[in-house]
Motif scaffolding. Structure first.
Motif, PDB file in Angstrom:
ATOM      1  N   ARG A 186       0.535  -1.227  -0.043  1.00 26.95           N
ATOM      2  CA  ARG A 186       0.108   0.065  -0.037  1.00 26.95           C
ATOM      3  C   ARG A 186       0.794   1.235  -0.030  1.00 26.95           C
ATOM      4  N   GLN A 187       0.592   2.155  -0.943  1.00 21.98           N
ATOM      5  CA  GLN A 187       1.613   3.208  -1.095  1.00 21.98           C
ATOM      6  C   GLN A 187       1.093   4.546  -0.430  1.00 21.98           C
ATOM      7  N   THR A 188       1.689   4.714   0.456  1.00 21.74           N
ATOM      8  CA  THR A 188       1.452   6.033   1.761  1.00 21.74           C
ATOM      9  C   THR A 188       2.610   7.131   1.503  1.00 21.74           C
ATOM     10  N   TRP A 189       2.290   8.165   2.166  1.00 24.27           N
ATOM     11  CA  TRP A 189       2.949   9.310   1.953  1.00 24.27           C
ATOM     12  C   TRP A 189       2.921  10.103   3.339  1.00 24.27           C
ATOM     13  N   ARG A 190       4.020  10.390   3.916  1.00 26.04           N
ATOM     14  CA  ARG A 190       4.100  11.098   4.992  1.00 26.04           C
ATOM     15  C   ARG A 190       3.847  12.805   5.025  1.00 26.04           C
ATOM     16  N   TRP A 191       2.969  13.092   5.863  1.00 27.63           N
ATOM     17  CA  TRP A 191       2.419  14.464   6.079  1.00 27.63           C
ATOM     18  C   TRP A 191       2.623  15.158   7.546  1.00 27.63           C
ATOM     19  N   PHE A 192       3.238  16.249   7.491  1.00 32.04           N
ATOM     20  CA  PHE A 192       3.296  16.985   8.565  1.00 32.04           C
ATOM     21  C   PHE A 192       2.198  17.654   9.158  1.00 32.04           C
ATOM     22  N   GLU A 199       2.965   8.233  12.694  1.00 27.59           N
ATOM     23  CA  GLU A 199       4.391   8.133  12.557  1.00 27.59           C
ATOM     24  C   GLU A 199       4.797   9.904  13.244  1.00 27.59           C
ATOM     25  N   SER A 200       5.074   9.633  14.367  1.00 28.48           N
ATOM     26  CA  SER A 200       5.264   8.779  15.274  1.00 28.48           C
ATOM     27  C   SER A 200       4.191   9.108  16.656  1.00 28.48           C
ATOM     28  N   LEU A 201       4.013   8.164  17.595  1.00 31.66           N
ATOM     29  CA  LEU A 201       3.444   8.263  18.664  1.00 31.66           C
ATOM     30  C   LEU A 201       4.801   8.202  19.696  1.00 31.66           C
ATOM     31  N   PRO A 202       5.346   9.387  19.926  1.00 37.06           N
ATOM     32  CA  PRO A 202       6.698   9.392  20.540  1.00 37.06           C
ATOM     33  C   PRO A 202       6.778   8.995  21.776  1.00 37.06           C
ATOM     34  N   ILE A 209      -1.978   1.172  12.690  1.00 34.76           N
ATOM     35  CA  ILE A 209      -0.604   0.810  12.747  1.00 34.76           C
ATOM     36  C   ILE A 209       0.184   2.216  13.506  1.00 34.76           C
ATOM     37  N   ILE A 210       0.931   1.944  14.583  1.00 34.71           N
ATOM     38  CA  ILE A 210       1.684   2.985  15.113  1.00 34.71           C
ATOM     39  C   ILE A 210       3.409   2.621  15.007  1.00 34.71           C
ATOM     40  N   CYS A 211       3.897   3.551  14.324  1.00 35.15           N
ATOM     41  CA  CYS A 211       5.223   3.746  14.231  1.00 35.15           C
ATOM     42  C   CYS A 211       5.925   4.594  15.398  1.00 35.15           C
ATOM     43  N   TYR A 212       6.971   3.943  15.855  1.00 32.54           N
ATOM     44  CA  TYR A 212       7.797   4.668  16.880  1.00 32.54           C
ATOM     45  C   TYR A 212       9.105   4.450  16.821  1.00 32.54           C
ATOM     46  N   ASN A 213       9.806   5.042  17.852  1.00 34.90           N
ATOM     47  CA  ASN A 213      11.422   4.615  17.903  1.00 34.90           C
ATOM     48  C   ASN A 213      11.687   4.724  19.312  1.00 34.90           C
ATOM     49  N   PHE A 214      12.932   4.089  19.535  1.00 31.49           N
ATOM     50  CA  PHE A 214      13.533   4.043  21.182  1.00 31.49           C
ATOM     51  C   PHE A 214      14.815   4.666  21.181  1.00 31.49           C
ATOM     52  N   VAL A 245      -2.325   7.950   4.233  1.00 28.50           N
ATOM     53  CA  VAL A 245      -1.306   8.972   4.615  1.00 28.50           C
ATOM     54  C   VAL A 245      -0.729   8.695   6.037  1.00 28.50           C
ATOM     55  N   VAL A 246       0.438   8.913   6.329  1.00 27.19           N
ATOM     56  CA  VAL A 246       1.273   8.838   7.503  1.00 27.19           C
ATOM     57  C   VAL A 246       1.428  10.218   8.137  1.00 27.19           C
ATOM     58  N   SER A 247       0.871  10.242   9.417  1.00 25.12           N
ATOM     59  CA  SER A 247       1.068  11.503   9.984  1.00 25.12           C
ATOM     60  C   SER A 247       0.999  11.366  11.593  1.00 25.12           C
ATOM     61  N   ALA A 248       1.223  12.639  12.143  1.00 16.47           N
ATOM     62  CA  ALA A 248       1.197  12.443  13.577  1.00 16.47           C
ATOM     63  C   ALA A 248       0.743  13.701  14.148  1.00 16.47           C
ATOM     64  N   LEU A 249       0.500  13.859  15.496  1.00 15.07           N
ATOM     65  CA  LEU A 249       0.326  15.225  16.080  1.00 15.07           C
ATOM     66  C   LEU A 249       1.565  15.546  16.742  1.00 15.07           C
ATOM     67  N   HIS A 250       2.283  16.216  15.717  1.00 12.05           N
ATOM     68  CA  HIS A 250       3.491  16.883  16.165  1.00 12.05           C
ATOM     69  C   HIS A 250       3.623  17.864  17.202  1.00 12.05           C
ATOM     70  N   HIS A 251       2.323  18.769  17.249  1.00  5.80           N
ATOM     71  CA  HIS A 251       2.322  19.867  18.120  1.00  5.80           C
ATOM     72  C   HIS A 251       2.036  19.220  19.454  1.00  5.80           C
ATOM     73  N   VAL A 252       1.596  18.055  19.851  1.00  2.66           N
ATOM     74  CA  VAL A 252       1.243  17.628  21.219  1.00  2.66           C
ATOM     75  C   VAL A 252       2.535  17.351  21.767  1.00  2.66           C
ATOM     76  N   PRO A 253       2.910  17.966  23.142  1.00  4.16           N
ATOM     77  CA  PRO A 253       4.112  17.669  23.889  1.00  4.16           C
ATOM     78  C   PRO A 253       4.434  15.861  23.964  1.00  4.16           C
TER      79      PRO A 253
END
Length: 407
Positions: free
Chosen positions: A2-8, A69-72, A105-110, A27-35
């Motif tokens: 499935r072809q997706t695209w990251r959007w900020f 991408e991402s739930l940090p 689907i939730i992408c994250y990193n450590f 679409v791949v996105s996240a709530l970047h404004h949430v601390p």
């Protein structure tokens, strides 16, 4: 695939309309404004879904928020300091809200402190476009002379240290400031960034955390969230270290196939999975991307397809973002391995048979050079990469190659 695209989000210089013209399916996105550490509320999630579902003229886009991408994961969780237990509880609440909204689907990193590290965000390549680059000498100059980390010179080869000394002596103040900004750039799309004092404070705490302890903290986090993900029908997928080797003396625990296998074995539930990033892992010469896909593919929930050109055979070496079909990773073989895994999943009746991927990063070319989008995320460079990847998929899915949808 499935072809997706990251959007900020709404401030992204690449719009929903641009994505539609690129022909993406999700679409791949996240709530970047949430601390980091705070709860993602149903209202904020619904607002982002509505933004994705709407064209610039207000008409429906037909697109949906497919991947988070991402739930940090907060530094408190990684270090098990301060409010880390509350942050895990908040993470679980956010997971429930995302599941209620139909996102699976939730992408994250450590990665400790820095999400990804580059020394140049606009390195000019032969055709005149630009890309992101990690220069081992520039990084050593930052670590030894700008950050002035204790023991930094012990982490580099003598030849690198000597060259870093010479390069730093020739640096202008403007380049020193630019290098500092680039290294401490923070999360893509995030409003958070680090000062040198912030970085030193984090390093002082991480200096007392060996890799074994960080891995134990990671497993403790997964033991809390992965069973809930399984219950909610979510798929968690950890992104690898970028770059996949130790920097600033920090522990790195998601850089190799062995690292991933250890985490999958430690918390052995299907929801505990992998974001296979061919660019991050490909920056290390001993990582075999097609082989990793074939051996670990059962737990790959999300794919980042990009390529890097390594500039040496050293594990800790310079590299730059290459064109998607250039660089050191055999993208045709990697995609073939993905299609093989998808065929196995279809045969087994898995509902996640189609693995979402996005054309990760891209070189700034043509009008990208004027648009000034998020570093690493140009419109035309990613469109070019997606078209190339789409061509490989189309060819390999042709019945003549035995990887068609019906196989």
């Amino acid at each position: 695939m499935r072809q997706t695209w990251r959007w900020f989000g709404p401030t992204d210089q690449v719009s929903i309309d641009d994505m539609l013209q690129a022909g993406v399916q999700g679409v791949v996105s996240a709530l970047h404004h949430v601390p980091t550490g705070d709860v993602w509320t149903p209202e904020e999630i619904a607002r982002r879904q509505q933004e994705i579902a709407t064209r610039g003229d207000g008409s429906p886009s037909g697109l949906a928020w497919d991947v988070v991408e991402s739930l940090p994961v907060s530094e408190a969780i990684k270090k098990q300091k301060g409010e880390w237990r509350q942050h895990i509880e908040n993470y679980k609440v956010s997971m429930r809200h995302l599941a209620d909204a139909g996102i699976e689907i939730i992408c994250y990193n450590f990665m400790p402190i820095l999400d990804w590290t580059r020394t140049d965000l606009a390195y000019r390549v032969a055709h005149g476009g630009t890309c992101m680059r990690f220069d081992a000498v520039d990084f050593a100059a930052f670590d030894i002379h700008i950050l002035q980390r204790d023991g930094a010179s012990d982490d580099f080869l003598d030849t690198i240290c000597a060259e870093a000394d010479r390069r730093f002596a020739e640096m202008t103040d403007a380049r020193k400031q630019e290098l500092t900004r680039n290294v401490a750039f923070g999360l893509p799309g995030s409003t958070e960034s680090l000062t040198l004092d912030d970085l030193r404070a984090h390093l002082a705490e991480y200096g007392r955390i060996p890799p074994e302890q960080l891995r134990a903290n990671f497993i403790a986090f997964l033991e809390e969230v992965a069973p809930l993900a399984e219950e909610l029908g979510l798929r968690l997928c950890c992104h690898p270290d970028d770059p996949p080797f130790s920097l600033l003396g920090l522990p790195r625990i998601m850089s190799t196939e062995a690292d991933y296998k250890a985490i999958m074995d430690a918390v052995d539930v299907p929801a505990n999975g992998i974001t296979l990033c061919s660019g991050s892992l490909g920056a290390r010469p001993d990582n075999d991307l097609p082989g990793m896909m074939r051996r670990l593919g059962d737990r790959v929930h999300f794919l980042h397809l990009r390529n890097v050109q390594r500039e040496s055979d050293q594990v800790v070496g310079s590299f730059h973002e290459a064109e998607h079909l250039g660089g050191g990773t055999d993208m045709v073989d990697l995609i073939a391995a993905v299609l093989e895994e998808e065929a196995r999943r279809r045969k087994a009746g898995r509902k996640d048979a189609s693995i979402p991927f996005r054309p990760d990063h891209g070189q700034d070319i043509l009008d990208d050079l004027k648009r000034r989008a998020q570093p690493g995320y140009p419109a035309i460079g990613r469109l070019k990469g997606l078209a190339e990847l789409r061509g490989i998929i189309t060819a390999l899915e042709h019945p003549a190659f035995g990887l068609s949808r019906g196989s």
